[in-house]
Design a protein around this motif. Structure first.
Motif, PDB file in Angstrom:
ATOM      1  N   MET A  32      -6.424   3.279   4.509  1.00 48.92           N
ATOM      2  CA  MET A  32      -5.417   3.795   3.578  1.00 48.92           C
ATOM      3  C   MET A  32      -5.210   2.850   2.402  1.00 48.92           C
ATOM      4  SD  MET A  32      -2.593   5.437   6.067  1.00 48.92           S
ATOM      5  CE  MET A  32      -1.934   6.756   5.099  1.00 48.92           C
ATOM      6  N   ILE A  33      -5.381   1.553   2.647  1.00 46.81           N
ATOM      7  CA  ILE A  33      -5.156   0.591   1.568  1.00 46.81           C
ATOM      8  C   ILE A  33      -6.363   0.538   0.630  1.00 46.81           C
ATOM      9  CG2 ILE A  33      -4.801  -1.843   1.009  1.00 46.81           C
ATOM     10  CD1 ILE A  33      -3.296  -2.079   3.680  1.00 46.81           C
ATOM     11  N   PRO A  36      -8.232   4.870   0.035  1.00 47.81           N
ATOM     12  CA  PRO A  36      -7.200   5.848   0.370  1.00 47.81           C
ATOM     13  C   PRO A  36      -7.705   7.292   0.335  1.00 47.81           C
ATOM     14  CG  PRO A  36      -6.762   4.840  -1.743  1.00 47.81           C
ATOM     15  CD  PRO A  36      -7.902   4.097  -1.146  1.00 47.81           C
ATOM     16  N   ASP A  94      -5.896   0.121  20.830  1.00 49.55           N
ATOM     17  CA  ASP A  94      -5.137   0.990  19.937  1.00 49.55           C
ATOM     18  C   ASP A  94      -4.727   0.262  18.667  1.00 49.55           C
ATOM     19  OD1 ASP A  94      -5.413   3.017  21.670  1.00 49.55           O
ATOM     20  OD2 ASP A  94      -3.449   2.780  22.611  1.00 49.55           O
ATOM     21  N   PHE A  95      -4.438  -1.043  18.835  1.00 49.00           N
ATOM     22  CA  PHE A  95      -4.092  -1.855  17.668  1.00 49.00           C
ATOM     23  C   PHE A  95      -5.226  -1.784  16.652  1.00 49.00           C
ATOM     24  CE2 PHE A  95      -3.516  -5.725  15.237  1.00 49.00           C
ATOM     25  CZ  PHE A  95      -2.146  -5.833  15.130  1.00 49.00           C
ATOM     26  N   PHE A 120      -5.338   1.681  14.808  1.00 49.93           N
ATOM     27  CA  PHE A 120      -4.306   1.845  13.788  1.00 49.93           C
ATOM     28  C   PHE A 120      -4.534   0.895  12.623  1.00 49.93           C
ATOM     29  CE2 PHE A 120      -1.881   3.814  17.301  1.00 49.93           C
ATOM     30  CZ  PHE A 120      -1.692   5.037  16.696  1.00 49.93           C
ATOM     31  N   PHE A 121      -5.050  -0.292  12.963  1.00 55.58           N
ATOM     32  CA  PHE A 121      -5.343  -1.253  11.917  1.00 55.58           C
ATOM     33  C   PHE A 121      -6.437  -0.712  11.002  1.00 55.58           C
ATOM     34  CE2 PHE A 121      -6.869  -5.327  10.187  1.00 55.58           C
ATOM     35  CZ  PHE A 121      -5.661  -5.815   9.748  1.00 55.58           C
ATOM     36  N   PHE A 124      -5.144  12.414  13.592  1.00 55.49           N
ATOM     37  CA  PHE A 124      -4.680  12.315  12.206  1.00 55.49           C
ATOM     38  C   PHE A 124      -5.422  11.193  11.487  1.00 55.49           C
ATOM     39  CE2 PHE A 124      -2.227  12.494   8.586  1.00 55.49           C
ATOM     40  CZ  PHE A 124      -1.166  13.361   8.693  1.00 55.49           C
ATOM     41  N   ALA A 125      -5.543  10.066  12.188  1.00 58.27           N
ATOM     42  CA  ALA A 125      -6.257   8.932  11.602  1.00 58.27           C
ATOM     43  C   ALA A 125      -7.687   9.320  11.257  1.00 58.27           C
ATOM     44  CB  ALA A 125      -6.233   7.755  12.568  1.00 58.27           C
ATOM     45  N   LEU A 165      -7.081   2.362  10.447  1.00 59.99           N
ATOM     46  CA  LEU A 165      -6.457   3.423   9.651  1.00 59.99           C
ATOM     47  C   LEU A 165      -5.734   2.827   8.444  1.00 59.99           C
ATOM     48  CD1 LEU A 165      -5.349   6.258   9.131  1.00 59.99           C
ATOM     49  CD2 LEU A 165      -3.526   5.736  10.729  1.00 59.99           C
ATOM     50  N   ILE A 166      -4.948   1.775   8.701  1.00 57.97           N
ATOM     51  CA  ILE A 166      -4.179   1.183   7.606  1.00 57.97           C
ATOM     52  C   ILE A 166      -5.111   0.578   6.567  1.00 57.97           C
ATOM     53  CG2 ILE A 166      -2.575  -0.694   7.052  1.00 57.97           C
ATOM     54  CD1 ILE A 166      -1.092  -0.019   9.620  1.00 57.97           C
ATOM     55  N   LEU A 213       1.695  -0.344  15.391  1.00 54.59           N
ATOM     56  CA  LEU A 213       1.084  -1.675  15.381  1.00 54.59           C
ATOM     57  C   LEU A 213       2.066  -2.719  15.881  1.00 54.59           C
ATOM     58  CD1 LEU A 213      -0.983  -2.156  12.092  1.00 54.59           C
ATOM     59  CD2 LEU A 213      -1.778  -1.935  14.428  1.00 54.59           C
ATOM     60  N   ILE A 221       2.691  -2.286  19.607  1.00 51.38           N
ATOM     61  CA  ILE A 221       1.562  -2.776  20.414  1.00 51.38           C
ATOM     62  C   ILE A 221       1.569  -4.297  20.438  1.00 51.38           C
ATOM     63  CG2 ILE A 221      -0.952  -2.896  20.565  1.00 51.38           C
ATOM     64  CD1 ILE A 221      -1.007  -0.073  19.312  1.00 51.38           C
ATOM     65  N   PRO A 277       0.812  -1.214   0.000  1.00 49.09           N
ATOM     66  CA  PRO A 277       0.000   0.000   0.000  1.00 49.09           C
ATOM     67  C   PRO A 277       0.853   1.275   0.000  1.00 49.09           C
ATOM     68  CG  PRO A 277       0.006  -0.984   2.184  1.00 49.09           C
ATOM     69  CD  PRO A 277       0.722  -1.937   1.276  1.00 49.09           C
ATOM     70  N   ASN A 298      -1.990  11.129  16.968  1.00 54.37           N
ATOM     71  CA  ASN A 298      -2.026  10.209  15.830  1.00 54.37           C
ATOM     72  C   ASN A 298      -3.440   9.762  15.504  1.00 54.37           C
ATOM     73  OD1 ASN A 298       0.666  10.231  15.255  1.00 54.37           O
ATOM     74  ND2 ASN A 298       1.162   8.455  16.522  1.00 54.37           N
ATOM     75  N   VAL A 302      -7.731  11.265   8.127  1.00 51.20           N
ATOM     76  CA  VAL A 302      -7.476  10.427   6.953  1.00 51.20           C
ATOM     77  C   VAL A 302      -8.706   9.599   6.618  1.00 51.20           C
ATOM     78  CG1 VAL A 302      -6.159   8.466   6.078  1.00 51.20           C
ATOM     79  CG2 VAL A 302      -4.996  10.299   7.307  1.00 51.20           C
TER      80      VAL A 302
END
Lengths: 253, 326, 291
Positions: C275-276, C279, C264-265, C268-269, C226-227, C271-272, B125, B128, B106, C223, C230
């Motif tokens: 983005m993938i 996007p 939190d994982f 962020f997951f 920011f997420a 978010l990723i 990630l 964590i 990505p 962060n 996004v």
């Protein structure tokens, strides 16, 4: 060689290129002219894959190329220069041309790490070929300078050298004379002819009418994205529709 | 051409002699030896980051993730599964490579701000994961990681580990130079300079971006594995975003897109870091100040500064490969 | 359970939203990115604590004073760092790095001034909980939601109705044309940094009584904001809020029903994943290299 069939692209509500069709034959120098904003550069971006067609088709050597990624189109044998110079400006002049050899060379990561004999031979061949090209474009004395240190005219010549390094069958030149003085333009005219004599077909967008009329075999005229003429330079010059288009859009040639 | 080659060989010989002399002198300086081992690891790791950011123009603010993948893979394989060290290290590189490719798939499509965010997130990630998961012993970390055996001996003494590390630094630097001065390296630099023109000339931009990411991950992953075997103990605290920022500080401070930049940056920042121990957690402030100072006053880092000095001394045109953008 | 989760989600979503709005404003006005919002929130929280707890000012005064100071601080940041770098011809990634430099310095500065311990801030209302639909809620959470809502409405009116807001949007669309129309582009971008800092600082003051104040409080929140931006579609004000609220809900409910360890994982997951696969976010934003 290159055939556009009803090529059309729309941005939002604006049709930048509107049902344009023409064919460039092998060995031709084919000119594209038109007033500012006529869609000439957009047309180039379509052929080189920067933009994708809304409808119609573009065929190169009997293969459909519209919709392909730019690097695929380059691999198929089309190289280009850019109206607002797109050099690798912090790299040396020689490196710029060497990057142009990318599709003509093979060595991958493993070959590079182990410096295989084949890889070293290839590197030596790249070096020779690129110096030869720089000499052809009159840039051999500047080989080690950063590209950004070149004058405007030299940068345009370097872009041509880089494009030539990929040994294209079709070369797209987007306003190669922009920013050049009259001596440089005369040299450029000569160069374009020499390139054609090497067997490379040329599609040329240019504002300088004198240059276009001198070198091209065939000219197409765009106005507001539409093709209004397709003829030899002499006939295009006397075409009333072309003259009025230029008068309406303001003559800049 | 011949003369520059002779000069390089002469320079290398002088460096080697100095290095040997320094090594003999340092034989019993345990503290310095420890530091120098760290410097070597950082040199490899930051050189990897340089391939990614300095040469192919892709930022990463999550390189601690690869440092962690290397360290944890090697540590877990050797301690929990009893895999020999010499198999665990390549495995660590492979896992980092795989992680690099997964991140790059990505990442290779994103413009740099989003890339910065994506890499930060990946760093978070991984942190964590290693700090919560039971298979990594969470915050307790992993103990008694075996040392590296070489010809039947273990590199228990820091002295021999250092000699081994210096050889590894040399190996990784040579590989880096080979890559940079090849078709692949030129493609990286073309992408950094102008992705549109790179695509237009036939470079598969996404493929090479992924390749740069993968190579970079291997460098940092290897350095992480070395860290695990050298210290013998790892815990999540080593792999926080502060570590990623430190890698980036080293690269910026030393100068990116150059041979010597990562080396200078790794050495200076490591030693400064030690002298600044008295400041406790205020050390981070110094990193921040470093970053700002470099951005404002030294866009090519220390190695750029050295080049400028050299040029004004000898008044000849520097041919160093220096392209970092300011 | 569900109601208290919803209120919690709305609160944390509003916090992310305030930060996300700042990120989006700066991006839409100047195409630049910042990573300091979380640390500005932290500084705001400390300032608010100083005025309210140490100096004993009324909470409202402490809040307004902090917002004002943060506003000026944002302006200063733009003038003394960002503008200087831009004038040196720095590429945008250097701007990002410089804001990271700032975000490293600020917590240390706070530590030097206020120490590294978490400082508790007394409740604003004198009551610790109020009952809503049968659940006990900290009144400060409701205040955060209310202030968030007010800020969003004010910002919307400012951007669409005021002369300044309109010129700001014009500057974002085409800086060259805007400056030729007599709009002071440098001033308007400076103003976006100031507003972003004020938003972050203001929400920081409100968070003080909820979580306490500490030097690390802004790191993860920054962060996440920011997420949120996004996820909503970077640069789009309304998207920033929507994305932040979504993130707030996802993470609160994950924590409530599935796992707190990996809360939190999951964010962020998420978010990723966005983005993938999405996007451009829920509302379109420019993220690709070749655009």
């Amino acid at each position: 060689m290159l055939t556009l069939d009803q090529a059309t692209i729309q941005f939002g509500g604006l049709t930048a290129v509107d049902h344009v069709s023409f064919t460039v034959e092998k060995g031709q120098i084919f000119g594209v002219i038109g007033p500012n904003g006529a869609g000439k550069t957009t047309l180039f971006n379509l052929v080189s894959g920067v933009h994708k067609l809304t409808s119609g088709s573009i065929r190169f050597l009997d293969k459909e190329i519209s919709g392909l990624e730019p690097y695929r189109i380059a691999e198929s044998g089309i190289a280009r220069t850019y109206q607002n110079i797109n050099l690798f400006s912090n790299l040396s002049v020689l490196e710029n041309v060497k990057i142009g050899r990318h599709i003509q060379s093979r060595s991958g990561l493993a070959a590079a790490i182990f410096r295989t004999p084949a890889q070293r031979r290839e590197e030596a061949a790249i070096q020779d070929k690129c110096m030869e090209l720089l000499t052809f474009m009159g840039l051999e004395s500047k080989a080690d300078l950063p590209a950004k240190n070149l004058s405007y005219g030299e940068q345009r010549r370097l872009e041509i050298a880089r494009a030539m390094a990929s040994e294209p069958q079709l070369l797209l030149l987007d306003e190669p004379a922009a920013g050049m003085n009259s001596t440089e333009k005369v040299e450029l005219t000569e160069m374009i002819r020499n390139i054609r004599n090497m067997g490379i077909t040329i599609l040329l967008v240019e504002h300088d009418m004198k240059l276009v009329m001198k070198v091209t075999d065939l000219i197409t005229v765009l106005n507001f994205g539409k093709m209004i003429a397709l003829d030899t330079p002499q006939k295009v010059q006397n075409n009333p529709e072309v003259i009025s288009a230029y008068l309406g859009g303001g003559i800049d040639a | 051409m011949q003369q520059t080659r002779k000069k390089t060989i002469l320079k290398a010989a002088v460096c080697l002699v100095l290095l040997a002399a320094a090594l003999i002198g340092l034989r019993n300086q345990q503290y310095l030896l420890t530091l120098l081992n760290f410097v070597c690891m950082y040199m490899i790791s930051v050189s990897g980051l340089d391939i990614l950011f300095g040469y192919s123009g892709q930022i990463s603010l999550g390189h601690a993730a690869f440092y962690a993948s290397g360290a944890y893979t090697s540590a877990l394989l050797t301690t929990k599964l009893g895999v020999p060290v010499w198999l665990a290290i390549p495995a660590a590189c492979l896992v980092s490579l795989a992680l690099g490719i997964i991140v790059a798939l990505p990442a290779s499509k994103l413009i740099h701000h989003f890339l910065a965010l994506l890499t930060i997130s990946v760093g978070q990630l991984v942190y964590i994961l290693i700090s919560r998961a039971s298979f990594t012993n969470a915050m307790t970390g992993i103990r008694s990681i075996p040392n590296i055996p070489l010809f039947g001996y273990e590199l228990k003494s820091k002295y021999f580990f250092l000699i081994f590390m210096i050889l590894m630094v040399a190996l990784f630097l040579i590989i880096k130079q080979c890559i940079i001065h090849s078709r692949v390296g030129r493609a990286f630099q073309a992408i950094r300079e102008n992705p549109v023109a790179a695509g237009g000339i036939g470079i598969n931009v996404q493929k090479y971006k992924i390749m740069a990411f993968a190579i970079s991950a291997v460098y940092t992953g290897f350095a992480g594995a070395m860290y695990a075997h050298f210290v013998g103990f790892i815990s999540p605290e080593t792999f926080t975003s502060a570590q990623s920022v430190m890698f980036m500080t080293m690269l910026l401070f030393g100068g990116m897109g150059s041979f010597s930049g990562p080396l200078i940056g790794a050495a200076i920042v490591t030693f400064l870091n030690e002298t600044l121990q008295v400041l406790g957690s205020y050390r981070m402030m110094v990193y921040g100040a470093f970053i700002l100072a470099v951005l404002l006053f030294l866009p090519h880092g220390i190695s750029g500064l050295i080049d400028i000095v050299k040029q004004s001394l000898f008044k000849n045109r520097g041919k160093e490969d220096r392209h970092a953008d300011a | 359970m569900v109601i208290s989760l919803i209120i919690g989600a709305l609160m944390i979503g509003s916090v992310y939203g305030m930060l996300a709005l700042g990120y989006s404003l700066i991006y839409s006005a100047s195409g630049l990115m910042t990573f300091t919002q979380g640390q500005l929130l932290m500084i705001g929280a400390f300032l608010g604590m100083q005025f309210y707890k140490v100096w004993g000012l009324p909470f409202l005064a402490a809040f307004l004073l902090t917002v004002l100071i943060m506003f000026l601080f944002g302006m200063l940041l733009e003038k003394c760092l960002i503008r200087v770098l831009l004038n040196k011809g720095a590429v945008s990634i250097y701007i990002v790095l410089s804001t990271i430099g700032i975000s490293i310095i600020l917590p240390n500065l706070a530590q030097a001034l206020w120490g590294s311990q978490t400082i508790q801030v007394p409740s604003i209302f004198g009551v610790t909980t109020v009952k809503i639909l049968g659940v006990s809620v900290q009144p400060e959470s409701l205040l955060v939601i209310a202030v968030g809502l007010i800020a969003m409405v004010l910002l919307h009116l400012f951007m669409t109705k005021s002369r300044f807001g309109i010129s700001m949007r014009a500057a974002a669309m085409d800086p060259l044309a805007a400056s030729s129309l007599g709009i002071n582009v440098s001033l308007t971008t400076g103003l976006t940094w100031a507003i972003a800092a004020a938003l972050a600082g203001g929400i920081g003051v409100l968070l003080g009584p909820v979580y306490g104040v500490s030097t690390g409080m802004g790191d993860i929140i920054g962060n996440k904001g920011f997420a949120g931006a996004v996820i909503g579609g970077y640069g789009n004000m309304y998207g920033a809020i929507a994305g932040s609220l979504l993130l707030g809900f996802v993470e609160t409910f994950v924590a409530g029903y599935i796992t707190t360890t990996y809360k939190d994982f999951v964010s962020f997951f998420l978010l990723i994943i966005v983005m993938i696969f999405l996007p451009r976010g829920l509302f379109k934003a420019k993220v690709y290299d070749s655009d």
